[in-house]
Write a protein that holds these residues in place. Sequence first.
Motif, mmCIF file in Angstrom:
data_model
loop_
_atom_site.group_PDB
_atom_site.id
_atom_site.type_symbol
_atom_site.label_atom_id
_atom_site.label_comp_id
_atom_site.label_asym_id
_atom_site.label_seq_id
_atom_site.Cartn_x
_atom_site.Cartn_y
_atom_site.Cartn_z
ATOM 1 N N ASN A 240 0.661 -1.275 -0.117
ATOM 2 C CA ASN A 240 0.002 0.211 -0.100
ATOM 3 C C ASN A 240 0.780 1.322 0.187
ATOM 4 O OD1 ASN A 240 -2.345 -1.412 0.155
ATOM 5 N ND2 ASN A 240 -2.584 -1.410 2.228
ATOM 6 N N ALA A 241 2.097 1.290 0.731
ATOM 7 C CA ALA A 241 2.699 2.382 0.928
ATOM 8 C C ALA A 241 3.394 2.625 -0.462
ATOM 9 C CB ALA A 241 3.877 2.069 1.788
ATOM 10 N N ALA A 242 3.926 1.618 -1.232
ATOM 11 C CA ALA A 242 4.463 1.715 -2.447
ATOM 12 C C ALA A 242 3.516 2.466 -3.272
ATOM 13 C CB ALA A 242 5.141 0.422 -2.662
ATOM 14 N N ALA A 243 2.371 1.816 -3.402
ATOM 15 C CA ALA A 243 1.512 2.224 -4.247
ATOM 16 C C ALA A 243 0.922 3.804 -4.184
ATOM 17 C CB ALA A 243 0.094 1.218 -4.302
ATOM 18 N N VAL A 244 0.925 4.183 -2.830
ATOM 19 C CA VAL A 244 0.559 5.628 -2.652
ATOM 20 C C VAL A 244 1.836 6.242 -2.815
ATOM 21 C CG1 VAL A 244 0.141 7.268 -0.780
ATOM 22 C CG2 VAL A 244 -1.051 4.943 -0.440
ATOM 23 N N ALA A 245 3.094 6.004 -2.692
ATOM 24 C CA ALA A 245 4.100 6.969 -3.375
ATOM 25 C C ALA A 245 4.049 6.979 -4.582
ATOM 26 C CB ALA A 245 5.144 6.294 -2.650
ATOM 27 N N VAL A 246 4.094 5.690 -5.388
ATOM 28 C CA VAL A 246 4.186 5.894 -6.944
ATOM 29 C C VAL A 246 2.976 6.995 -7.384
ATOM 30 C CG1 VAL A 246 3.688 4.691 -8.956
ATOM 31 C CG2 VAL A 246 5.246 3.694 -7.054
ATOM 32 N N MET A 247 1.555 6.770 -6.743
ATOM 33 C CA MET A 247 0.460 7.495 -7.220
ATOM 34 C C MET A 247 0.827 9.037 -7.039
ATOM 35 S SD MET A 247 -3.424 7.615 -5.822
ATOM 36 C CE MET A 247 -3.211 5.937 -6.087
ATOM 37 N N TYR A 248 1.160 9.281 -5.859
ATOM 38 C CA TYR A 248 1.659 10.803 -5.611
ATOM 39 C C TYR A 248 2.922 11.227 -6.356
ATOM 40 C CZ TYR A 248 -1.420 11.678 -1.764
ATOM 41 O OH TYR A 248 -2.514 11.980 -0.766
ATOM 42 N N PHE A 249 3.773 10.569 -6.760
ATOM 43 C CA PHE A 249 4.833 11.099 -7.692
ATOM 44 C C PHE A 249 4.558 11.186 -9.123
ATOM 45 C CE2 PHE A 249 7.930 9.799 -4.031
ATOM 46 C CZ PHE A 249 8.561 10.960 -4.011
ATOM 47 N N LEU A 250 3.697 10.288 -9.700
ATOM 48 C CA LEU A 250 3.166 10.510 -10.835
ATOM 49 C C LEU A 250 2.227 11.643 -11.002
ATOM 50 C CD1 LEU A 250 2.177 6.823 -11.524
ATOM 51 C CD2 LEU A 250 4.096 7.957 -12.874
ATOM 52 N N MET A 251 1.245 11.938 -9.964
ATOM 53 C CA MET A 251 0.253 13.118 -10.068
ATOM 54 C C MET A 251 1.541 14.340 -10.135
ATOM 55 S SD MET A 251 -2.705 12.202 -7.960
ATOM 56 C CE MET A 251 -2.123 11.756 -6.277
ATOM 57 N N PHE A 252 2.348 14.460 -9.281
ATOM 58 C CA PHE A 252 3.195 15.645 -9.242
ATOM 59 C C PHE A 252 3.999 15.746 -10.316
ATOM 60 C CE2 PHE A 252 7.899 15.568 -8.134
ATOM 61 C CZ PHE A 252 8.060 16.814 -8.085
ATOM 62 N N PHE A 253 4.602 14.651 -11.027
ATOM 63 C CA PHE A 253 5.510 14.832 -12.110
ATOM 64 C C PHE A 253 4.704 15.409 -13.087
ATOM 65 C CE2 PHE A 253 8.272 13.164 -15.386
ATOM 66 C CZ PHE A 253 9.471 14.068 -15.133
ATOM 67 N N ILE A 254 3.713 14.337 -13.603
ATOM 68 C CA ILE A 254 2.860 14.800 -14.862
ATOM 69 C C ILE A 254 2.151 16.091 -15.003
ATOM 70 C CG2 ILE A 254 0.881 13.918 -16.012
ATOM 71 C CD1 ILE A 254 1.444 10.955 -15.246
ATOM 72 N N GLY B 124 -7.846 -4.095 4.091
ATOM 73 C CA GLY B 124 -6.316 -4.432 4.073
ATOM 74 C C GLY B 124 -5.717 -3.243 4.083
ATOM 75 N N ALA B 125 -6.304 -1.800 4.111
ATOM 76 C CA ALA B 125 -5.495 -0.720 4.308
ATOM 77 C C ALA B 125 -5.030 -0.534 5.766
ATOM 78 C CB ALA B 125 -6.362 0.448 4.201
ATOM 79 N N LYS B 126 -5.627 -1.410 6.746
ATOM 80 C CA LYS B 126 -5.216 -1.243 8.070
ATOM 81 C C LYS B 126 -4.330 -2.448 8.458
ATOM 82 C CE LYS B 126 -9.170 1.180 8.956
ATOM 83 N NZ LYS B 126 -9.594 1.127 7.485
ATOM 84 N N LEU B 127 -3.227 -2.484 9.256
ATOM 85 C CA LEU B 127 -2.381 -3.413 9.194
ATOM 86 C C LEU B 127 -2.807 -4.308 10.605
ATOM 87 C CD1 LEU B 127 0.362 -4.484 8.893
ATOM 88 C CD2 LEU B 127 1.409 -3.018 10.351
ATOM 89 N N PRO B 128 -3.104 -5.549 10.305
ATOM 90 C CA PRO B 128 -3.478 -6.576 11.571
ATOM 91 C C PRO B 128 -2.585 -6.667 12.503
ATOM 92 C CG PRO B 128 -3.044 -7.971 9.417
ATOM 93 C CD PRO B 128 -2.865 -6.495 8.785
ATOM 94 N N LEU B 129 -1.102 -6.395 12.261
ATOM 95 C CA LEU B 129 -0.181 -6.991 13.031
ATOM 96 C C LEU B 129 0.215 -5.771 13.762
ATOM 97 C CD1 LEU B 129 2.254 -9.057 10.775
ATOM 98 C CD2 LEU B 129 0.557 -9.834 12.651
ATOM 99 N N GLU B 130 0.414 -4.361 12.998
ATOM 100 C CA GLU B 130 1.076 -3.439 13.818
ATOM 101 C C GLU B 130 -0.080 -2.160 13.788
ATOM 102 O OE1 GLU B 130 2.504 -2.906 16.129
ATOM 103 O OE2 GLU B 130 3.748 -4.774 16.391
ATOM 104 N N LYS B 131 -1.052 -2.511 12.856
ATOM 105 C CA LYS B 131 -2.105 -1.313 12.463
ATOM 106 C C LYS B 131 -1.474 0.130 12.103
ATOM 107 C CE LYS B 131 -5.414 -3.497 15.796
ATOM 108 N NZ LYS B 131 -6.266 -4.263 14.516
ATOM 109 N N ILE B 132 -0.539 0.017 11.382
ATOM 110 C CA ILE B 132 -0.001 1.229 10.671
ATOM 111 C C ILE B 132 -0.776 1.555 9.741
ATOM 112 C CG2 ILE B 132 2.095 2.124 9.613
ATOM 113 C CD1 ILE B 132 3.738 0.606 11.550
ATOM 114 N N THR B 133 -1.347 2.747 9.386
ATOM 115 C CA THR B 133 -2.257 3.262 8.212
ATOM 116 C C THR B 133 -1.136 4.005 7.240
ATOM 117 O OG1 THR B 133 -4.016 3.285 9.858
ATOM 118 C CG2 THR B 133 -4.310 4.411 7.709
ATOM 119 N N VAL B 134 -1.249 3.890 6.011
ATOM 120 C CA VAL B 134 -0.534 4.618 5.097
ATOM 121 C C VAL B 134 -1.456 5.257 4.273
ATOM 122 C CG1 VAL B 134 1.677 2.921 5.291
ATOM 123 C CG2 VAL B 134 -0.034 2.733 3.531
ATOM 124 N N GLY B 135 -1.088 6.187 3.494
ATOM 125 C CA GLY B 135 -1.985 6.997 2.561
ATOM 126 C C GLY B 135 -2.916 7.923 2.911
#
Length: 443
Positions: free
Chosen positions: A347-361, A432-443
């Motif tokens: 999820n973190a990788a997907a969000v980072a790629v999404m933001y960088f693409l929007m920013f760059f394009i 799935g956005a929420k982590l079952p082990l450590e509940k770290i939310t990204v994006g």
Amino acid sequence: MLTHRKKRLSSFKLIVLGFAGVIVLGALILMLPFSSTAGVVTPFHEALFTSTSAVCVTGLVVQDTGSYWSAFGQAIILLLIQIGGLGVVTVAVFFAMLSGRKISLMQRSTMQDAISAPKVGGIVRLTRFIIRGTFLIELIGMIVMLPTFCRNFGIKGIWMAAFHSISAFCNAGFDILGTAKNKYPSLTGYIGDPTINIAIMLLIIVGGIGFLTWDDIYTNKWHFKKYHMQSKVILVTTAILIIAPAVFFFFCDFTGLPLSERILASLFQSVTPRTAGFNTVDLPAMSGSSKAIMILLMLIGGSPSSTAGGMKTTTLAVLILSAFSVCRKKDDTEVCGRRIDGSTVKNAAAVAVMYFLMFFIGGNVISMAEGLPLSTCLYETASAVGTVGLTLGITPKLGVLSQLILIVLMYLGRVGGLTLIYAAVPNKNQSGAKLPLEKITVG
């Protein structure tokens, strides 16, 4: 099946559509003649830009907020900022609670998704805590800044203090200090004022660490070891992202300022790119390296379930921890001896790629459309997609197409990467956005 469809429509899609509805309504009101000081009808694209910037708590403007908009127009902008900072769903649930209506399970589930809460249980209590905490912090910020603004503006200083307190806490970056002769000043007139600087910085930081982190601190006080892992990651990452850039700015910029002002300017410009949008110095005069660092800070943004935008501090932390695990040849990403679920890393990788693409394009399209340097346009698009509001001065001069691109970026940046993904793509396991082990939310 119908129930299931309604539930899907009322969670992530409701959040996306809710923000859009408030933006359009705000734009229509700002078009009215009495919303401007000149008593004229504001063009729809300018009203839409201002409304989007306010609801998405960005701060980019095409008209100077202090001189162009009337008191009514400024009040509408402030209301949109407050709604956008708290979140449309949070405000809706709050009014439902005020009316005495029972909060349904569906509404609780929507609220859970809106603020990235780990569970539905206790969501009403958490909503009350968020609303009370928000108004209390904004009131304290207003009281702290009141003497300074009243000394400078008389009775109007009350409105000035209230407006800038709410704008800072909501990480909006709107100011009403501009005049017909001095447009878009932000807080440059207060570069040496410790009261305004410290108050604004603290409001930005408190608003940007997230409501769940507040709750953790309120529950466990100063016992850091008792905090949830997400709160620990947020607080540590936030501290690093404030201190490290501030040190860099201190040694690379502002050499002509007295020591006290240099320290304040370095700290302020380190705090504000994380989606706040105020500035106390001339941004175009900063070094190229400092501007590049500010672009990175703008893209990172604040923390989950906060008033801030951007791809979030937890996204950055998870990606860095994942890189460390690869370098150490470990199969799992770990933090403090605990394993982070693989879906969170994805999820973190997907969000980072999404933001960088929007920013760059977005930056490239604006550069080609306006014939401006790419680096300058990338600064503006990073500010828009990170919902920051900092500008090198080109936004008010852009054409309609470029302004529409910034509107889209502000909107997409505010509703959040994962919210957009889940609203657009049906997913049987949206939790799935929420982590079952450590509940770290990204994006």
